[in-house]
Design a protein around this motif. Structure first.
Motif, PDB file in Angstrom:
ATOM      1  N   ARG A 120      34.926  32.872  39.235  1.00 42.86           N
ATOM      2  CA  ARG A 120      34.290  33.568  40.359  1.00 42.86           C
ATOM      3  C   ARG A 120      34.975  33.259  41.683  1.00 42.86           C
ATOM      4  O   ARG A 120      35.008  34.110  42.590  1.00 42.86           O
ATOM      5  CB  ARG A 120      32.806  33.203  40.410  1.00 42.86           C
ATOM      6  N   LEU A 121      35.528  32.053  41.816  1.00 41.62           N
ATOM      7  CA  LEU A 121      36.190  31.671  43.055  1.00 41.62           C
ATOM      8  C   LEU A 121      37.695  31.953  43.042  1.00 41.62           C
ATOM      9  O   LEU A 121      38.367  31.755  44.055  1.00 41.62           O
ATOM     10  CB  LEU A 121      35.962  30.179  43.341  1.00 41.62           C
ATOM     11  N   GLU A 154      31.943  25.790  46.882  1.00 40.89           N
ATOM     12  CA  GLU A 154      32.998  26.211  47.801  1.00 40.89           C
ATOM     13  C   GLU A 154      34.295  25.493  47.434  1.00 40.89           C
ATOM     14  O   GLU A 154      34.263  24.298  47.110  1.00 40.89           O
ATOM     15  CB  GLU A 154      32.629  25.878  49.247  1.00 40.89           C
ATOM     16  N   ALA A 195      29.894  40.447  50.827  1.00 43.09           N
ATOM     17  CA  ALA A 195      29.382  39.639  49.726  1.00 43.09           C
ATOM     18  C   ALA A 195      29.048  40.557  48.567  1.00 43.09           C
ATOM     19  O   ALA A 195      28.711  41.733  48.760  1.00 43.09           O
ATOM     20  CB  ALA A 195      28.140  38.867  50.151  1.00 43.09           C
ATOM     21  N   THR A 213      28.648  36.036  45.654  1.00 45.02           N
ATOM     22  CA  THR A 213      29.955  35.524  46.084  1.00 45.02           C
ATOM     23  C   THR A 213      30.309  36.129  47.428  1.00 45.02           C
ATOM     24  O   THR A 213      30.237  37.348  47.617  1.00 45.02           O
ATOM     25  CB  THR A 213      31.059  35.859  45.064  1.00 45.02           C
ATOM     26  N   TYR A 214      30.677  35.260  48.381  1.00 45.60           N
ATOM     27  CA  TYR A 214      31.158  35.694  49.689  1.00 45.60           C
ATOM     28  C   TYR A 214      32.686  35.803  49.659  1.00 45.60           C
ATOM     29  O   TYR A 214      33.370  34.938  49.085  1.00 45.60           O
ATOM     30  CB  TYR A 214      30.770  34.686  50.771  1.00 45.60           C
ATOM     31  N   TYR A 215      33.218  36.834  50.331  1.00 46.60           N
ATOM     32  CA  TYR A 215      34.668  37.061  50.388  1.00 46.60           C
ATOM     33  C   TYR A 215      35.146  37.118  51.834  1.00 46.60           C
ATOM     34  O   TYR A 215      34.457  37.677  52.703  1.00 46.60           O
ATOM     35  CB  TYR A 215      35.032  38.381  49.704  1.00 46.60           C
ATOM     36  N   ARG A 242      39.637  36.812  49.674  1.00 47.87           N
ATOM     37  CA  ARG A 242      39.510  35.551  48.949  1.00 47.87           C
ATOM     38  C   ARG A 242      38.045  35.137  48.840  1.00 47.87           C
ATOM     39  O   ARG A 242      37.313  35.140  49.834  1.00 47.87           O
ATOM     40  CB  ARG A 242      40.287  34.434  49.661  1.00 47.87           C
ATOM     41  N   PRO A 243      37.578  34.746  47.648  1.00 49.20           N
ATOM     42  CA  PRO A 243      36.222  34.198  47.527  1.00 49.20           C
ATOM     43  C   PRO A 243      36.140  32.854  48.253  1.00 49.20           C
ATOM     44  O   PRO A 243      36.974  31.969  48.027  1.00 49.20           O
ATOM     45  CB  PRO A 243      36.032  34.017  46.023  1.00 49.20           C
ATOM     46  N   THR A 284      30.535  30.776  46.176  1.00 53.66           N
ATOM     47  CA  THR A 284      29.752  31.482  45.162  1.00 53.66           C
ATOM     48  C   THR A 284      28.501  30.665  44.877  1.00 53.66           C
ATOM     49  O   THR A 284      28.514  29.430  44.986  1.00 53.66           O
ATOM     50  CB  THR A 284      30.563  31.736  43.882  1.00 53.66           C
TER      51      THR A 284
END
Length: 251
Positions: A122-123, A152, A189, A220-222, A227-228, A231
């Motif tokens: 996910r990251l 993170e 996100a 998940t924030y981008y 780029r992640p 999450t």
């Protein structure tokens, strides 16, 4: 077409009798043995039916006393929206204040935790790469209403003032504002909600029945570079909370 399992049939029957006011909030139900005899099933079938209705908030069990019709409960509204990110203050606290409740949270952070395979995927990092791992319990009037587990990439914030989400001058500011403090713009996100049953640990923390229904949100924030940057797995009990999504309209 397969026949409905007996415990679901009994749950429907109990629900019907409550809906038709044969039993009202606060009433104690007859014993399991009595219900089982009336319905022509075993006591274990009645137990499963009652556990299902307890998990849904229709009944409540009282240790040493029996099973009762639960009083109607106003569910806590949990709002999901990127538009609610604020330079100061917490949307969660604002939501709780609107309901006349005190919103707060407790957290526990570990730095340099190896990323499990799913989190690494996910990251967009290698499995085992170091992460900052934070576990949250969100509270309404001191009662847990939401759980969250955040990850993170450690190399993203290492050596900065925001490496600890709940420590330093930007403690509690949220992912978007913390990343902005180190010149990383979070532009969007992605959230994936799905229903499932609570684990034993989740049920214990949230004060709900084991296997009660919850909504599990994978968020998940981008960054604006795609780029992640964070999450999280968010768990909300369905019987106590309703999830509402606000969708901003750009004109």
């Amino acid at each position: 077409m397969s026949e409905q399992p007996p415990y679901l049939r009994i749950a429907d029957e109990l629900r019907r009798r409550i809906t038709e006011h044969e039993w009202t909030p606060g009433d104690r139900l007859p014993s399991r043995a009595q219900i089982a005899q009336e319905c022509g099933v075993g006591e274990n079938v009645v137990r499963r039916a009652q556990e299902l209705l307890i998990s849904q908030g229709t009944l409540e069990g009282r240790a040493g006393s029996g099973t009762y019709v639960a009083a109607p409960r106003r569910r806590v509204r949990v709002v999901r929206s990127s538009a609610r990110e604020q330079p100061e203050g917490s949307p969660f606290r604002a939501d709780m204040k609107a309901l006349g409740k005190q919103g707060d949270w407790e957290s526990r952070t570990e730095a340099k935790v190896p990323a499990p395979a799913e989190i690494a995927s996910r990251l967009g990092i290698d499995e085992g790469a170091l992460c900052v791992h934070t576990v949250y319990e969100f509270l309404a009037d001191g009662r847990p209403v939401q759980l969250s587990t955040s990850w993170e990439p450690y190399d993203l914030t290492a050596g900065t003032l925001v490496v600890l989400p709940e420590g330093g001058p930007h403690a509690g500011a949220g992912v978007v504002n913390r990343m902005a403090a180190i010149d990383i713009t979070v532009s969007y996100a992605v959230e994936q909600p799905e229903p499932r049953q609570a684990t034993a640990e989740e049920a214990s923390l949230l004060g709900i029945q084991k296997a009660a229904l919850v909504t599990h949100i994978r968020r998940t924030y981008y960054s604006d570079q795609g780029r992640p940057v964070e999450t999280a797995d968010i768990v909300v009990p369905a019987a106590h909370c309703e999830i509402v999504y606000e969708i901003p309209i750009n004109r």
